[in-house]
Design a protein around this motif. Structure first.
Motif, mmCIF file in Angstrom:
data_model
loop_
_atom_site.group_PDB
_atom_site.id
_atom_site.type_symbol
_atom_site.label_atom_id
_atom_site.label_comp_id
_atom_site.label_asym_id
_atom_site.label_seq_id
_atom_site.Cartn_x
_atom_site.Cartn_y
_atom_site.Cartn_z
ATOM 1 N N SER A 70 0.823 -1.202 0.000
ATOM 2 C CA SER A 70 0.000 0.000 0.000
ATOM 3 C C SER A 70 0.858 1.253 0.000
ATOM 4 O O SER A 70 0.561 2.226 -0.690
ATOM 5 N N ALA A 71 1.948 1.219 0.782
ATOM 6 C CA ALA A 71 2.808 2.396 0.876
ATOM 7 C C ALA A 71 3.503 2.681 -0.445
ATOM 8 O O ALA A 71 3.778 3.825 -0.786
ATOM 9 N N THR A 72 3.787 1.607 -1.213
ATOM 10 C CA THR A 72 4.529 1.772 -2.457
ATOM 11 C C THR A 72 3.631 2.173 -3.611
ATOM 12 O O THR A 72 3.965 3.051 -4.403
ATOM 13 N N PHE A 73 2.456 1.538 -3.721
ATOM 14 C CA PHE A 73 1.635 1.703 -4.911
ATOM 15 C C PHE A 73 0.366 2.523 -4.686
ATOM 16 O O PHE A 73 -0.250 2.972 -5.648
ATOM 17 N N LEU A 74 -0.048 2.711 -3.434
ATOM 18 C CA LEU A 74 -1.253 3.485 -3.165
ATOM 19 C C LEU A 74 -0.872 4.751 -2.413
ATOM 20 O O LEU A 74 0.104 5.390 -2.753
ATOM 21 N N GLU A 75 -1.646 5.137 -1.430
ATOM 22 C CA GLU A 75 -1.340 6.341 -0.662
ATOM 23 C C GLU A 75 -0.527 5.944 0.565
ATOM 24 O O GLU A 75 -1.026 5.215 1.433
ATOM 25 N N PRO A 76 0.718 6.398 0.686
ATOM 26 C CA PRO A 76 1.555 5.982 1.814
ATOM 27 C C PRO A 76 1.036 6.546 3.132
ATOM 28 O O PRO A 76 0.379 7.595 3.170
ATOM 29 N N SER A 77 1.339 5.847 4.203
ATOM 30 C CA SER A 77 0.937 6.302 5.532
ATOM 31 C C SER A 77 2.072 6.048 6.513
ATOM 32 O O SER A 77 2.951 5.222 6.285
ATOM 33 N N LEU A 78 2.033 6.768 7.612
ATOM 34 C CA LEU A 78 3.030 6.634 8.672
ATOM 35 C C LEU A 78 2.283 6.585 9.992
ATOM 36 O O LEU A 78 1.420 7.432 10.267
ATOM 37 N N ARG A 79 2.611 5.591 10.817
ATOM 38 C CA ARG A 79 1.955 5.445 12.116
ATOM 39 C C ARG A 79 2.898 5.982 13.189
ATOM 40 O O ARG A 79 3.968 5.421 13.430
ATOM 41 N N LEU A 80 2.485 7.073 13.825
ATOM 42 C CA LEU A 80 3.315 7.780 14.797
ATOM 43 C C LEU A 80 2.753 7.567 16.194
ATOM 44 O O LEU A 80 1.621 7.963 16.489
ATOM 45 N N GLY A 81 3.545 6.927 17.064
ATOM 46 C CA GLY A 81 3.138 6.725 18.443
ATOM 47 C C GLY A 81 3.574 7.889 19.316
ATOM 48 O O GLY A 81 4.689 8.400 19.181
ATOM 49 N N ILE A 82 2.688 8.303 20.212
ATOM 50 C CA ILE A 82 2.997 9.374 21.168
ATOM 51 C C ILE A 82 2.792 8.817 22.568
ATOM 52 O O ILE A 82 1.700 8.360 22.912
ATOM 53 N N THR A 83 3.839 8.853 23.376
ATOM 54 C CA THR A 83 3.699 8.378 24.736
ATOM 55 C C THR A 83 4.590 9.185 25.668
ATOM 56 O O THR A 83 5.372 10.039 25.237
ATOM 57 N N GLY A 84 4.487 8.890 26.942
ATOM 58 C CA GLY A 84 5.255 9.574 27.977
ATOM 59 C C GLY A 84 4.616 9.256 29.311
ATOM 60 O O GLY A 84 3.485 8.753 29.374
ATOM 61 N N MET A 85 5.306 9.552 30.379
ATOM 62 C CA MET A 85 4.741 9.309 31.688
ATOM 63 C C MET A 85 3.666 10.349 32.013
ATOM 64 O O MET A 85 3.473 11.315 31.286
ATOM 65 N N ALA A 86 2.960 10.127 33.107
ATOM 66 C CA ALA A 86 1.892 11.046 33.511
ATOM 67 C C ALA A 86 2.414 12.472 33.611
ATOM 68 O O ALA A 86 3.525 12.717 34.075
ATOM 69 N N ARG A 87 1.606 13.396 33.145
ATOM 70 C CA ARG A 87 1.872 14.842 33.199
ATOM 71 C C ARG A 87 3.031 15.281 32.308
ATOM 72 O O ARG A 87 3.556 16.376 32.470
ATOM 73 N N ALA A 88 3.433 14.429 31.372
ATOM 74 C CA ALA A 88 4.488 14.831 30.433
ATOM 75 C C ALA A 88 3.936 15.690 29.306
ATOM 76 O O ALA A 88 4.702 16.319 28.582
ATOM 77 N N GLY A 89 2.606 15.706 29.121
ATOM 78 C CA GLY A 89 2.010 16.600 28.133
ATOM 79 C C GLY A 89 1.642 15.942 26.819
ATOM 80 O O GLY A 89 1.695 16.597 25.776
#
Length: 481
Positions: free
Chosen positions: A34-53
């Motif tokens: 899919s990334a090569t022949f269709l519309e590419p996508s990127l999965r971005l994880g966001i994490t951190g400890m409590a109160r990190a924002g």
């Protein structure tokens, strides 16, 4: 060599691990197509400890990618190649949508306030219409690129480290770290009193779990980030279930077959098999790039124990991102690995910009130490000091004949105040090297203050004010735009 088992779930775990691994391999091949022949996508994880924002970071990042006047550090924007950005329905129908509009309203409304913190996993899709560079742009024309942002509590990520530990190992490590902490004494006394209990009693197990959960909450308020199991403080619909009703216990040479220790061990293994493993297979293993938000300022303020704990937490996070270290992890990934990890020290707006390099140096030192201890290799890592939402302005004041670089912001009661937090040391090892009894922590001259979001007057095309959010986006997304 005999196969390794995981308690009573060992055989089932091994078979399903192989099946899940094959499924992940097929899915990875499909994603590559899919990334090569269709519309590419990127999965971005966001994490951190409590109160990190985390919530503020995602909200401001999306707002600034939709309205990019403040994103001059993002090359595709500076070069005029981003033609449009827009929100779309997310690809995962079973995940809650990140409540972007509600969080943005909280930060930018007439009475701005901090939004509720991350309590579970959520997702948001942001799509870009981009003009490619070079000859490719003339041949193909504009293309669409999808950014899938996944928000999840950092405590869940630290749980991945449990997969390598037996109940006895986890108990020993946890109890050893609790020694010397006054707020842990109540649980330590209860755990010692329970040693050798040869018949299981559910109310007793529930009470031990309750006291241990209370300890985890206290540890977090003291700046400690190692609060596993992570679901104890964020139980959701698992609250009160046996899989969240266990606690560490001192070692027993021959625990009774139907005693308390054996049942705690069984529930610990069930937690790994039924809570930790599904999170990995369904969400974590699909992430391409990752942001780890670090509230280093609060740890520094809390003292050397909190800083040391933060370093251990970063080590555990790096271990989670190192495929191939564990057989069970390799079975799922089949060569897939997170490509980039950004460690971002948040709340940089609480310091004058002249202090930002020192804050980054502290994070770099902690990261280097964690990399060394974790024997980490593979992903590209970077660190920087940021503020996803700038809440202060800078000013220089004279006090006792001395020029002080201050920040001014809004307090919880609505008043504005100028604040001088003190100076971080030029040598980050003064913070990261570890302290012995009798050492003086930063000469007692470092403090932090909790500023509130200020009312904003945004011009058309502007996102919320920030510090280095554009540079963070360039590291994470620049090559894909």
């Amino acid at each position: 060599m005999a196969p390794r088992t995981f308690g009573r779930y060992g055989t089932h775990f091994g078979i399903t691990s192989l099946a899940d691994g094959i499924s992940r391999q097929v899915e990875a091949a499909s994603d590559s197509f899919s990334a090569t022949f269709l519309e590419p996508s990127l999965r971005l994880g966001i994490t951190g400890m409590a109160r990190a924002g985390k919530t503020v970071f995602i909200t401001s990042l999306v707002a600034n990618l939709l309205n990019r006047a403040r994103m001059t550090g993002l090359a595709a924007q500076a070069e005029g190649r981003i033609l449009a950005t827009y929100l779309q329905p997310q690809p995962d129908d079973t995940l809650p949508r990140f409540e972007y509009e509600d969080h943005l309203a909280a930060l930018t409304g007439p009475k701005p306030h901090w939004p509720d913190s991350t309590r579970s996993i959520s997702e948001l899709r942001l799509s870009f219409r981009v003009r490619p560079t070079g000859l490719l742009g003339g041949v193909t024309g504009p293309r669409t690129f999808h950014l899938d942002i996944v928000d999840y509590p950092g405590e869940w990520l630290l749980d991945l480290g449990l997969m390598d530990k037996s109940y006895a190992e986890w108990s020993a490590d946890t109890l050893a770290r609790m020694e010397g902490r006054a707020y842990a004494q109540s649980f330590l006394d209860a755990a010692r009193a329970a040693r050798g209990t040869d018949s299981f009693d559910e109310p007793a197990a529930q009470e031990l779990s309750r006291i241990y959960t209370a300890y985890l909450g206290e540890a977090r308020t003291h700046g400690i980030s190692d609060v596993t199991p992570g679901r104890f403080l964020l139980p959701g619909d698992l609250a009160g279930s046996p899989v969240l009703t266990f606690a560490p216990l001192p070692p027993e040479e021959k625990p009774a077959r139907k005693g308390l220790w054996r049942e705690m061990e069984r529930r610990y293994e069930a937690y790994k098999a039924r809570v930790v493993k599904p999170f990995f297979t369904e969400h974590f293993a699909r992430i391409d790039r990752q942001v780890v938000l670090v509230d280093a300022l609060s740890a520094i303020h809390a003292g050397p124990e909190a800083v040391d704990d933060l370093g251990r937490g970063m080590e555990a996070i790096l271990q989670a991102f190192r495929p191939g270290r564990n057989a069970w992890l390799t079975q799922f990934l089949f060569g897939k690995r997170v490509e980039k990890i950004l460690f971002a020290a948040t709340k940089a707006d609480h310091l004058h910009h002249s202090q930002h390099p020192r804050l980054t140096a502290v994070l770099d030192a902690l990261l280097a130490k964690a990399v060394s201890r974790a024997d980490f290799a593979g992903a590209s890592t970077s660190s920087m000091s940021i503020a996803a939402l700038r809440t202060t302005v800078e000013e220089t004041l004279t006090h006792d004949g001395r020029q002080l670089d201050c920040v001014r912001g809004r307090l919880a009661d609505g008043r504005e105040a100028a604040f001088y937090p003190g100076e971080l040391p030029e040598d980050p090892s003064r913070i990261t090297r570890g302290f012995q009894a009798g050492d003086k922590w930063l000469d007692g001259d470092y403090r932090i203050m909790n500023f509130q979001p200020a009312p904003l007057m945004l011009k058309p095309g502007e996102g919320p004010p920030h510090i280095r959010l554009d540079r963070a986006a360039q590291f994470l997304l620049g090559d894909r735009l």
